[in-house]
Design an enzyme around this catalytic site. Sequence first.
Site, short mmCIF file in Angstrom:
data_model
loop_
_atom_site.label_atom_id
_atom_site.label_comp_id
_atom_site.label_asym_id
_atom_site.label_seq_id
_atom_site.Cartn_x
_atom_site.Cartn_y
_atom_site.Cartn_z
N LYS A 122 0.84 -1.19 0.00
CA LYS A 122 0.00 0.00 0.00
C LYS A 122 0.89 1.25 0.00
O LYS A 122 1.82 1.37 0.78
CB LYS A 122 -0.91 -0.01 1.24
CG LYS A 122 -2.21 0.74 1.06
CD LYS A 122 -3.19 0.45 2.19
CE LYS A 122 -4.52 1.12 1.92
NZ LYS A 122 -5.49 0.89 3.00
N GLU A 138 -19.07 -3.71 10.69
CA GLU A 138 -19.91 -2.85 11.52
C GLU A 138 -20.99 -3.61 12.27
O GLU A 138 -21.31 -3.28 13.42
CB GLU A 138 -20.55 -1.76 10.65
CG GLU A 138 -19.60 -0.73 10.10
CD GLU A 138 -18.88 -1.18 8.84
OE1 GLU A 138 -18.01 -0.42 8.35
OE2 GLU A 138 -19.18 -2.28 8.34
N ARG A 167 -25.34 -0.23 7.81
CA ARG A 167 -25.16 -1.67 7.68
C ARG A 167 -25.54 -2.40 8.96
O ARG A 167 -25.59 -3.64 8.98
CB ARG A 167 -23.71 -1.98 7.32
CG ARG A 167 -23.13 -1.07 6.26
CD ARG A 167 -21.73 -1.44 5.88
NE ARG A 167 -21.73 -2.47 4.86
CZ ARG A 167 -20.64 -2.94 4.27
NH1 ARG A 167 -19.47 -2.47 4.59
NH2 ARG A 167 -20.73 -3.87 3.35
#
Length: 657
Positions: A280, A364, A392
């Site tokens: 990354k 979540e 969610r």
Amino acid sequence: MLLQTIHSPQDLKELPQEKLPQLSSELRRTIISVVGANGGHLASNLGVVELTIALHRVFDSPQDAIVWDVSHQSYAHKLLTGRYDRFSTLRKKDGISGFTRTEESEHDYFDAGHASSSISSALGLLTAWQLNGREGKVVAVIGDGALTGGMAYEALSHAGHLARNLIVVVNDNQMSISRNTGAVSRYLSRLTMTTGYQNFRYKFDRMVDRIPYINRHLGKFIYRLKRGLKGLLLTNNLFVDLGFEYAGPLNGHNIQQMEKIFRRAKKIHRPMVIHIVTKKGKGYSPAENDPSSFHGVSPFSITDGMVEKIDTLSFTEAFSTYMVQAGEKNPKLAAITAAMSKGTGLDAFARKFPSRFFDVGIAEEHAVTFAGGLAAGGMIPVVAIYSTFIQRSVDQVIEDLALSKRHAILVLDRAGAVPSDGETHQGVFDITLFRSVPNISFLTVASRVDLELCMDWAIKQADETVIIRWPKSSCPSELESFKHPVQSGRGLLVKGEELAPSPAVRLLSEEETSGKRAKSILIVCTGGMFSECQTASRSLILSGFNCDMYVLRFIKPFDESYFVSIASKYDAVLMVEDGVALGGIGEHLAFILMENSHTSSVKTDFMGFPDGFFANAQRDEILEQAGLSSFHIAQRAKSLVENRTKRHNKKVNDAKP
């Protein structure tokens, strides 16, 4: 410049292999330059440059579909699919989105913005194609962080059961947004030696295919033999157990190696996982060294990666400071986030109290139910999640917190208008979603002091779930009214003298208005709209109106009699909220005033986000488009009080996204 010559994936296919390193460098330079100017998702995009090139050189987009999970890592994809000329408008108003968007290009199959959904979307698309007789491959690109979301496993299980020839590319960079947590990341890191096995499997399958007559009858035997060989020689592989063929791990920055495996995958008529390892932030040292900070970043200096510091305190920073101080006083306080420790301001709490901090990954639903378990065990969990992501977890909030009256605190950052991230990230639905749920107190804060007082109140509550929301913006200047103690169900009455104390904007007396009583207006607002409503109130005062504000601390419970006693003293009451108007608190309050005999003659109206989705733009631009700017608020109030608009009758503001 090579990149300027790439107008479609076909142009990319025609580039010789030796030109690809140059193209990779140009993609990175372009992404860094534009994100440095506009802000955006940097580290994740720099990590998938070579992967994106390899995918588009092998597969035939849009005849083949490439589905990006979350899709915040699709910048190179956009640049290679004809959007180079518009790339400088990234995340700006009327510019291209920072996520895939179907209206933008035929190469974008889904409007994506939340994690863990790509495999489900891709499997559904592929199944529909096959049912309709359409040929083509579908590739889902999912990061290892998104595999912490349960939806990804539901889709993997279904894909293995259907045995569709879906290709899932797992981008393993050991990062989601915050550093990856849990067994999934460690598991991916242990999957080794399998490239050699795949080479053997490929050659063996080709040999069997050449055997006439009996090759079809050998299928089941060969499959069992391969499973036995894997079990004997290799680490157990979850993907294989789910019914996938597996290849990897591959070097995610070696285009030639990835192209080779992708071409083989195109020929396999079974679901397949291709595991690649990337870095990354690759190619830009500040992002490589601190990928979490450069996940989503404001405009920054490219030379040193420094983000310009705005000399104002944000609500997130105020919450961060509060949590550390509260954690020192209360050993039962715990903090939970879903891969957003820095974005929600919980990183400081995590450093100070590591044993009481939990980053559950991009999960979540689990975060909320886990909080319910902590509460059942005697802790006081504070769950910090963006408003758009709490969507969610609606079922978990209802079933695992509210129903059992668990003492948990949900703080919703990025409520209301969210700059730059577009349709998928606007935090405008939470009020409507949770206002009707029993056993919940729902608060909205207007300043740093207000936030601290409301958090203190929430921590002291027992047998109740508390939700507190605030916007992605700076805290406004403090007013004396914000220091008033929290009283359940009641908001803050802010008089015009406090809103506009200077002589230039003082209230007009009866003499100054030729002996006529100035019309009186009460603007009622959620905390996230305080700054805009304060500006509108000052404008109204300058225009000769008496204008006060009632800042809602409580969306629920709501002290109706107290509110009616205040509202009855005004000629007009205008409700303004940074949530959708349909089913919001403003609509409810307008109904209360119209039905109550003490306020039936008071002109009422309400303003909120209209029915639609709002694209990427700055906060003030989004509010302008939604008809919620300070100018719009002042104009609506004037129209209401001057009889140019009838009393509200189930009509919301006319703005369209």
